[in-house]
Design a protein around this motif. Structure first.
Motif, mmCIF file in Angstrom:
data_model
loop_
_atom_site.group_PDB
_atom_site.id
_atom_site.type_symbol
_atom_site.label_atom_id
_atom_site.label_comp_id
_atom_site.label_asym_id
_atom_site.label_seq_id
_atom_site.Cartn_x
_atom_site.Cartn_y
_atom_site.Cartn_z
ATOM 1 N N PHE A 36 13.913 8.334 -31.240
ATOM 2 C CA PHE A 36 14.009 6.990 -31.785
ATOM 3 C C PHE A 36 13.184 6.037 -30.928
ATOM 4 C CE2 PHE A 36 17.135 8.451 -34.609
ATOM 5 C CZ PHE A 36 18.076 9.180 -33.924
ATOM 6 N N SER A 37 12.609 4.999 -31.561
ATOM 7 C CA SER A 37 11.868 4.009 -30.775
ATOM 8 C C SER A 37 12.015 2.622 -31.367
ATOM 9 C CB SER A 37 10.389 4.392 -30.670
ATOM 10 O OG SER A 37 9.770 4.307 -31.925
ATOM 11 N N VAL A 38 11.942 1.634 -30.473
ATOM 12 C CA VAL A 38 11.976 0.216 -30.824
ATOM 13 C C VAL A 38 10.782 -0.424 -30.142
ATOM 14 C CG1 VAL A 38 13.264 -1.940 -30.628
ATOM 15 C CG2 VAL A 38 14.493 0.201 -30.909
ATOM 16 N N THR A 50 9.504 -3.100 -34.701
ATOM 17 C CA THR A 50 9.168 -1.886 -35.433
ATOM 18 C C THR A 50 10.121 -0.789 -34.986
ATOM 19 O OG1 THR A 50 6.852 -2.543 -35.528
ATOM 20 C CG2 THR A 50 7.342 -0.227 -35.944
ATOM 21 N N LEU A 51 10.733 -0.123 -35.941
ATOM 22 C CA LEU A 51 11.727 0.916 -35.681
ATOM 23 C C LEU A 51 11.225 2.233 -36.255
ATOM 24 C CD1 LEU A 51 14.689 -1.228 -36.982
ATOM 25 C CD2 LEU A 51 14.089 -0.890 -34.597
ATOM 26 N N SER A 52 11.359 3.315 -35.470
ATOM 27 C CA SER A 52 10.956 4.629 -35.988
ATOM 28 C C SER A 52 11.935 5.689 -35.518
ATOM 29 C CB SER A 52 9.532 4.978 -35.558
ATOM 30 O OG SER A 52 9.481 5.173 -34.171
ATOM 31 N N ALA A 53 11.967 6.774 -36.285
ATOM 32 C CA ALA A 53 12.848 7.908 -35.986
ATOM 33 C C ALA A 53 12.077 9.190 -36.270
ATOM 34 C CB ALA A 53 14.118 7.826 -36.815
ATOM 35 N N GLN A 95 21.499 0.532 -33.004
ATOM 36 C CA GLN A 95 22.098 1.855 -33.190
ATOM 37 C C GLN A 95 21.318 2.617 -34.264
ATOM 38 O OE1 GLN A 95 24.781 2.953 -31.377
ATOM 39 N NE2 GLN A 95 24.652 1.017 -30.286
ATOM 40 N N PHE A 96 20.820 3.806 -33.899
ATOM 41 C CA PHE A 96 20.130 4.674 -34.838
ATOM 42 C C PHE A 96 21.070 5.792 -35.255
ATOM 43 C CE2 PHE A 96 16.586 2.783 -32.594
ATOM 44 C CZ PHE A 96 15.636 2.604 -33.583
ATOM 45 N N ASN A 97 20.904 6.245 -36.509
ATOM 46 C CA ASN A 97 21.679 7.380 -36.996
ATOM 47 C C ASN A 97 20.773 8.263 -37.840
ATOM 48 O OD1 ASN A 97 23.670 9.176 -37.726
ATOM 49 N ND2 ASN A 97 24.508 7.871 -39.327
ATOM 50 N N CYS A 98 20.644 9.506 -37.421
ATOM 51 C CA CYS A 98 19.914 10.516 -38.185
ATOM 52 C C CYS A 98 20.970 11.525 -38.635
ATOM 53 C CB CYS A 98 18.840 11.170 -37.316
ATOM 54 S SG CYS A 98 17.872 12.389 -38.190
ATOM 55 N N PRO A 99 21.424 11.454 -39.887
ATOM 56 C CA PRO A 99 22.543 12.282 -40.341
ATOM 57 C C PRO A 99 22.322 13.770 -40.073
ATOM 58 C CG PRO A 99 21.971 10.663 -42.003
ATOM 59 C CD PRO A 99 20.898 10.608 -40.958
ATOM 60 N N GLY A 100 23.293 14.367 -39.401
ATOM 61 C CA GLY A 100 23.259 15.790 -39.125
ATOM 62 C C GLY A 100 22.441 16.173 -37.908
ATOM 63 N N GLN A 101 21.701 15.238 -37.304
ATOM 64 C CA GLN A 101 20.856 15.578 -36.163
ATOM 65 C C GLN A 101 21.197 14.792 -34.907
ATOM 66 O OE1 GLN A 101 16.967 15.490 -38.458
ATOM 67 N NE2 GLN A 101 16.572 16.957 -36.835
ATOM 68 N N GLY A 102 21.689 13.583 -35.031
ATOM 69 C CA GLY A 102 22.048 12.849 -33.839
ATOM 70 C C GLY A 102 21.979 11.351 -34.019
ATOM 71 N N THR A 118 2.330 -9.410 -30.415
ATOM 72 C CA THR A 118 1.607 -9.076 -29.192
ATOM 73 C C THR A 118 0.825 -7.793 -29.401
ATOM 74 O OG1 THR A 118 3.526 -7.886 -28.393
ATOM 75 C CG2 THR A 118 3.312 -10.168 -27.693
ATOM 76 N N ILE A 119 -0.365 -7.765 -28.863
ATOM 77 C CA ILE A 119 -1.214 -6.585 -28.976
ATOM 78 C C ILE A 119 -0.943 -5.703 -27.774
ATOM 79 C CG2 ILE A 119 -3.591 -5.767 -29.012
ATOM 80 C CD1 ILE A 119 -4.301 -8.429 -30.378
ATOM 81 N N GLY A 120 -0.747 -4.440 -28.043
ATOM 82 C CA GLY A 120 -0.521 -3.486 -26.954
ATOM 83 C C GLY A 120 0.862 -3.564 -26.347
ATOM 84 N N SER A 121 1.845 -4.066 -27.090
ATOM 85 C CA SER A 121 3.197 -4.112 -26.535
ATOM 86 C C SER A 121 3.724 -2.700 -26.403
ATOM 87 C CB SER A 121 4.106 -4.948 -27.442
ATOM 88 O OG SER A 121 4.166 -4.363 -28.715
ATOM 89 N N THR A 122 4.546 -2.506 -25.407
ATOM 90 C CA THR A 122 5.061 -1.159 -25.137
ATOM 91 C C THR A 122 6.347 -0.931 -25.897
ATOM 92 O OG1 THR A 122 6.265 -1.971 -23.214
ATOM 93 C CG2 THR A 122 4.040 -1.092 -22.839
ATOM 94 N N ALA A 123 6.529 0.272 -26.318
ATOM 95 C CA ALA A 123 7.731 0.651 -27.052
ATOM 96 C C ALA A 123 8.738 1.272 -26.091
ATOM 97 C CB ALA A 123 7.386 1.650 -28.150
ATOM 98 N N THR A 124 9.981 1.095 -26.412
ATOM 99 C CA THR A 124 11.040 1.755 -25.665
ATOM 100 C C THR A 124 11.378 3.020 -26.439
ATOM 101 O OG1 THR A 124 11.871 -0.375 -24.970
ATOM 102 C CG2 THR A 124 13.366 1.483 -24.777
ATOM 103 N N THR A 125 11.154 4.172 -25.829
ATOM 104 C CA THR A 125 11.386 5.430 -26.528
ATOM 105 C C THR A 125 12.202 6.384 -25.665
ATOM 106 O OG1 THR A 125 8.988 5.351 -26.468
ATOM 107 C CG2 THR A 125 9.952 6.478 -28.276
ATOM 108 N N ALA A 126 12.997 7.196 -26.305
ATOM 109 C CA ALA A 126 13.754 8.210 -25.578
ATOM 110 C C ALA A 126 14.225 9.250 -26.570
ATOM 111 C CB ALA A 126 14.942 7.596 -24.869
ATOM 112 N N THR A 127 14.483 10.433 -26.078
ATOM 113 C CA THR A 127 15.091 11.454 -26.925
ATOM 114 C C THR A 127 16.589 11.367 -26.751
ATOM 115 O OG1 THR A 127 14.921 13.065 -25.162
ATOM 116 C CG2 THR A 127 13.138 13.021 -26.775
#
Length: 183
Positions: A36-38, A50-53, A95-102, A118-127
């Motif tokens: 997941f990332s924000v 921007t939110l991604s999974a 809060q992120f939810n991926c049904p059945g995976q975590g 902002t251009i080149g802003s850093t994302a917060t990502t983790a597994t």
């Protein structure tokens, strides 16, 4: 001397059994933990995040106290607009939810001033580790350790024959050695 003979016979028996026993191997590569990332991690009231999974096999959802619940389709990302009345300097959980995976959780910080992209802003990502108890699609089969897809009578008979042959040979050699030393 007897202890050495008994230990070597036992070691030979264990080695023969170990070599003839099928090993458990998980071969299903479809089970992954989503990432997941924000982006950005700091945003002004009224700004966009921007939110991604990635790695999620279904549609994921993201929920926070500063924006409405959004759905993240498979293989894509989405944006959410932060409420304009969000408290400056506050941290809000996403809060992120991926049904059945975590599930996953991140904090975003609300900065002062107007929101500008902002251009080149850093994302917060983790597994994240899966926290749900539901079985993911394509999960490892239970009951037999996931090592075999079905029972094959020929393989079972061959394995049993090898184990019996190894045990018989071990007993024969130990007795033969013991009889040869009794003279």
């Amino acid at each position: 001397m007897r202890a050495i003979r008994a230990a070597s016979a036992a070691l030979l028996g264990v080695a023969s059994f170990t070599l003839t026993t099928p090993t458990a191997v998980a071969t299903d590569n479809q089970v992954t933990s989503p990432v997941f990332s924000v982006s950005p991690a700091t945003v002004a009231p009224g700004g966009r995040v921007t939110l991604s999974a990635s790695g999620c096999n279904t549609t994921a959802t993201a929920t926070s106290g500063v924006f409405d619940t959004v759905s993240i389709r498979l293989g894509s990302s989405t944006t959410a607009v932060v409420d304009s009345d969000a408290r400056v300097g506050g941290q809000y959980s996403v809060q992120f939810n991926c049904p059945g995976q975590g599930t996953g959780s991140f904090n975003i910080t609300i900065s002062g001033g107007r929101s500008t992209p902002t251009i080149g802003s850093t994302a917060t990502t983790a597994t994240t580790a899966a926290t749900t108890t539901a079985t993911a699609p394509g999960a490892v089969r239970g009951g037999l350790g996931g090592s075999i897809a079905g029972l094959n009578a020929g393989q079972l008979a061959a394995g049993t024959a090898l184990v019996v042959a190894a045990a018989t040979a071990t007993i024969f050699l130990v007795r033969r050695r013991a009889e040869g030393r009794r003279h």
